[in-house]
Design a protein around this motif. Structure first.
Motif, PDB file in Angstrom:
ATOM      1  N   HIS A  46      32.839  72.328 -87.960  1.00  0.00           N
ATOM      2  CA  HIS A  46      33.951  72.995 -87.303  1.00  0.00           C
ATOM      3  C   HIS A  46      33.784  72.797 -85.808  1.00  0.00           C
ATOM      4  O   HIS A  46      32.670  72.775 -85.298  1.00  0.00           O
ATOM      5  N   TYR A  47      34.901  72.682 -85.111  1.00  0.00           N
ATOM      6  CA  TYR A  47      34.868  72.404 -83.688  1.00  0.00           C
ATOM      7  C   TYR A  47      35.573  73.516 -82.925  1.00  0.00           C
ATOM      8  O   TYR A  47      36.640  73.966 -83.318  1.00  0.00           O
ATOM      9  N   ASN A  48      34.977  73.949 -81.802  1.00  0.00           N
ATOM     10  CA  ASN A  48      35.626  74.848 -80.858  1.00  0.00           C
ATOM     11  C   ASN A  48      36.027  74.019 -79.653  1.00  0.00           C
ATOM     12  O   ASN A  48      35.198  73.313 -79.079  1.00  0.00           O
ATOM     13  N   TRP A  49      37.293  74.108 -79.279  1.00  0.00           N
ATOM     14  CA  TRP A  49      37.817  73.281 -78.201  1.00  0.00           C
ATOM     15  C   TRP A  49      37.934  74.100 -76.931  1.00  0.00           C
ATOM     16  O   TRP A  49      38.331  75.256 -76.950  1.00  0.00           O
ATOM     17  N   GLY A  50      37.610  73.482 -75.799  1.00  0.00           N
ATOM     18  CA  GLY A  50      37.728  74.111 -74.495  1.00  0.00           C
ATOM     19  C   GLY A  50      38.925  73.571 -73.751  1.00  0.00           C
ATOM     20  O   GLY A  50      39.862  73.029 -74.338  1.00  0.00           O
ATOM     21  N   VAL A  74      35.598  69.058 -76.557  1.00  0.00           N
ATOM     22  CA  VAL A  74      34.860  69.837 -77.560  1.00  0.00           C
ATOM     23  C   VAL A  74      33.843  70.691 -76.836  1.00  0.00           C
ATOM     24  O   VAL A  74      33.011  70.195 -76.075  1.00  0.00           O
ATOM     25  N   LYS A 118      32.022  73.326 -78.606  1.00  0.00           N
ATOM     26  CA  LYS A 118      30.947  73.646 -79.532  1.00  0.00           C
ATOM     27  C   LYS A 118      31.250  73.017 -80.885  1.00  0.00           C
ATOM     28  O   LYS A 118      32.386  73.023 -81.327  1.00  0.00           O
ATOM     29  N   GLU A 119      30.227  72.478 -81.517  1.00  0.00           N
ATOM     30  CA  GLU A 119      30.335  71.866 -82.837  1.00  0.00           C
ATOM     31  C   GLU A 119      29.447  72.671 -83.782  1.00  0.00           C
ATOM     32  O   GLU A 119      28.251  72.784 -83.566  1.00  0.00           O
ATOM     33  N   ARG A 144      26.258  72.418 -78.406  1.00  0.00           N
ATOM     34  CA  ARG A 144      27.123  72.855 -77.324  1.00  0.00           C
ATOM     35  C   ARG A 144      27.149  71.774 -76.258  1.00  0.00           C
ATOM     36  O   ARG A 144      26.111  71.220 -75.929  1.00  0.00           O
TER      37      ARG A 144
END
Length: 66
Positions: A17-21, A26, A28-29, A38
């Motif tokens: 899962h990816y958190n996008w800034g 990206v 955080k993965e 991070r």
């Protein structure tokens, strides 16, 4: 014996899962094994630092040598 159910459960174990800034980068993965990566970026958009869940920090060699 490998069937579709076994194959599907193996795929679920390896999910990410990816958190996008900001600026579609990206941040955080997240891995299904409770590990993460991070990412820190320079102003130009290049990755300069990567922090992994074990506490290790990997820096870009170009930044370290300057």
């Amino acid at each position: 014996m490998v069937n579709s159910k076994t194959r599907r459960s193996a795929e679920q174990r390896r999910s990410r899962h990816y958190n996008w800034g900001s600026a579609d980068r990206v941040f955080k993965e997240l891995f299904s094994s409770d590990k993460f990566k991070r990412y820190c970026y320079a102003r130009c958009g290049r990755v300069i630092k990567t922090r992994v869940s074990g506490g290790k920090i990997r820096q870009d060699s170009k930044i370290e040598n300057q």
